[in-house]
Motif scaffolding. Structure first.
Motif, PDB file in Angstrom:
ATOM      1  N   GLY A   1       0.819  -1.213   0.000  1.00  0.00           N
ATOM      2  CA  GLY A   1       0.000   0.000   0.000  1.00  0.00           C
ATOM      3  C   GLY A   1       0.849   1.257   0.000  1.00  0.00           C
ATOM      4  N   ASP A   2       2.005   1.203   0.670  1.00  0.00           N
ATOM      5  CA  ASP A   2       2.906   2.361   0.736  1.00  0.00           C
ATOM      6  C   ASP A   2       3.466   2.740  -0.630  1.00  0.00           C
TER       7      ASP A   2
ATOM      8  N   VAL B   1      -5.665   1.115 -15.609  1.00  0.00           N
ATOM      9  CA  VAL B   1      -5.012   0.591 -14.419  1.00  0.00           C
ATOM     10  C   VAL B   1      -6.120   0.109 -13.481  1.00  0.00           C
ATOM     11  N   PHE B   2      -5.954  -1.085 -12.949  1.00  0.00           N
ATOM     12  CA  PHE B   2      -6.907  -1.658 -12.010  1.00  0.00           C
ATOM     13  C   PHE B   2      -6.207  -1.831 -10.673  1.00  0.00           C
ATOM     14  N   ILE B   3      -6.876  -1.471  -9.599  1.00  0.00           N
ATOM     15  CA  ILE B   3      -6.334  -1.699  -8.267  1.00  0.00           C
ATOM     16  C   ILE B   3      -7.249  -2.712  -7.590  1.00  0.00           C
ATOM     17  N   LYS B   4      -6.640  -3.832  -7.176  1.00  0.00           N
ATOM     18  CA  LYS B   4      -7.402  -4.945  -6.612  1.00  0.00           C
ATOM     19  C   LYS B   4      -6.942  -5.223  -5.194  1.00  0.00           C
TER      20      LYS B   4
ATOM     21  N   LEU C   1      -4.957  10.247  -8.414  1.00  0.00           N
ATOM     22  CA  LEU C   1      -3.897   9.842  -7.493  1.00  0.00           C
ATOM     23  C   LEU C   1      -4.295  10.080  -6.041  1.00  0.00           C
ATOM     24  N   VAL C   2      -5.128  11.070  -5.788  1.00  0.00           N
ATOM     25  CA  VAL C   2      -5.644  11.288  -4.436  1.00  0.00           C
ATOM     26  C   VAL C   2      -6.495  10.091  -4.022  1.00  0.00           C
ATOM     27  N   ALA C   3      -7.342   9.617  -4.931  1.00  0.00           N
ATOM     28  CA  ALA C   3      -8.166   8.436  -4.645  1.00  0.00           C
ATOM     29  C   ALA C   3      -7.294   7.200  -4.439  1.00  0.00           C
ATOM     30  N   VAL C   4      -6.256   7.067  -5.263  1.00  0.00           N
ATOM     31  CA  VAL C   4      -5.326   5.942  -5.130  1.00  0.00           C
ATOM     32  C   VAL C   4      -4.656   5.995  -3.757  1.00  0.00           C
TER      33      VAL C   4
ATOM     34  N   LEU D   1      -5.679   2.313   3.213  1.00  0.00           N
ATOM     35  CA  LEU D   1      -6.518   1.283   3.826  1.00  0.00           C
ATOM     36  C   LEU D   1      -5.985  -0.133   3.665  1.00  0.00           C
ATOM     37  N   LEU D   2      -5.069  -0.346   2.738  1.00  0.00           N
ATOM     38  CA  LEU D   2      -4.623  -1.703   2.409  1.00  0.00           C
ATOM     39  C   LEU D   2      -3.124  -1.859   2.609  1.00  0.00           C
ATOM     40  N   THR D   3      -2.716  -3.052   2.987  1.00  0.00           N
ATOM     41  CA  THR D   3      -1.286  -3.312   3.142  1.00  0.00           C
ATOM     42  C   THR D   3      -0.684  -3.902   1.881  1.00  0.00           C
ATOM     43  N   GLN D   4      -1.467  -4.705   1.161  1.00  0.00           N
ATOM     44  CA  GLN D   4      -0.976  -5.356  -0.063  1.00  0.00           C
ATOM     45  C   GLN D   4      -2.054  -5.231  -1.126  1.00  0.00           C
ATOM     46  N   VAL D   5      -1.676  -4.808  -2.329  1.00  0.00           N
ATOM     47  CA  VAL D   5      -2.624  -4.684  -3.436  1.00  0.00           C
ATOM     48  C   VAL D   5      -2.011  -5.272  -4.699  1.00  0.00           C
ATOM     49  N   THR D   6      -2.882  -5.539  -5.649  1.00  0.00           N
ATOM     50  CA  THR D   6      -2.450  -5.956  -6.971  1.00  0.00           C
ATOM     51  C   THR D   6      -2.809  -4.836  -7.927  1.00  0.00           C
ATOM     52  N   VAL D   7      -1.847  -4.427  -8.724  1.00  0.00           N
ATOM     53  CA  VAL D   7      -2.080  -3.413  -9.738  1.00  0.00           C
ATOM     54  C   VAL D   7      -2.122  -4.128 -11.077  1.00  0.00           C
ATOM     55  N   GLY D   8      -3.271  -4.085 -11.729  1.00  0.00           N
ATOM     56  CA  GLY D   8      -3.435  -4.659 -13.056  1.00  0.00           C
ATOM     57  C   GLY D   8      -3.268  -3.562 -14.090  1.00  0.00           C
ATOM     58  N   VAL D   9      -2.602  -3.882 -15.182  1.00  0.00           N
ATOM     59  CA  VAL D   9      -2.310  -2.876 -16.201  1.00  0.00           C
ATOM     60  C   VAL D   9      -2.691  -3.417 -17.573  1.00  0.00           C
ATOM     61  N   GLU D  10      -3.549  -2.687 -18.264  1.00  0.00           N
ATOM     62  CA  GLU D  10      -3.854  -3.003 -19.662  1.00  0.00           C
ATOM     63  C   GLU D  10      -3.045  -2.039 -20.507  1.00  0.00           C
ATOM     64  N   ARG D  11      -2.178  -2.585 -21.332  1.00  0.00           N
ATOM     65  CA  ARG D  11      -1.283  -1.769 -22.151  1.00  0.00           C
ATOM     66  C   ARG D  11      -1.653  -1.867 -23.625  1.00  0.00           C
ATOM     67  N   GLN D  12      -1.261  -0.850 -24.362  1.00  0.00           N
ATOM     68  CA  GLN D  12      -1.456  -0.839 -25.806  1.00  0.00           C
ATOM     69  C   GLN D  12      -0.122  -1.101 -26.468  1.00  0.00           C
TER      70      GLN D  12
END
Length: 102
Positions: A18-19, A37-40, A69-72, A78-89
């Motif tokens: 999360g940091d 970008v997806f944050i899971k 970025l404020v929302a991110v 709130l979270l210690t570990q997240v997964t960032v999903g990325v859809e690239r072109q």
């Protein structure tokens, strides 16, 4: 990393603390070939989806992405570990290239 149904896009995921979430999202925005970008959370549920326009100048994207970025940052708090999903072109030459072997 996996292919999506559209041969011009591909998807990958990163596990981050999360940091480091805001830093990672900023890096991805600056790369320029990111469409979404997806944050899971740890259960794999999507908490936030950030649509981006690939190919837009970095300064324009940074200005538009600032409120996101404020929302991110709020999610990261709130979270210690997240997964960032990325859809690239893919670049146009890479998406349509044909490799011929003699």
């Amino acid at each position: 990393m996996s292919e999506s149904g559209d041969s011009r896009t591909w998807y990958e995921e990163f596990k981050v603390s999360g940091d480091n979430l805001v830093t990672k999202v900023r890096e991805l925005v600056r790369e320029g070939n990111v469409r979404r970008v997806f944050i899971k959370n740890e259960a794999g549920e999507t908490l936030l989806e950030i649509p981006l326009t690939a190919g837009v100048a970095v300064t324009a994207v940074a200005a538009v992405a600032a409120p996101v970025l404020v929302a991110v940052g709020a999610v990261a708090a709130l979270l210690t570990q997240v997964t960032v999903g990325v859809e690239r072109q893919r670049p146009p030459d890479e998406a349509t290239s044909v490799h011929v072997i003699d």
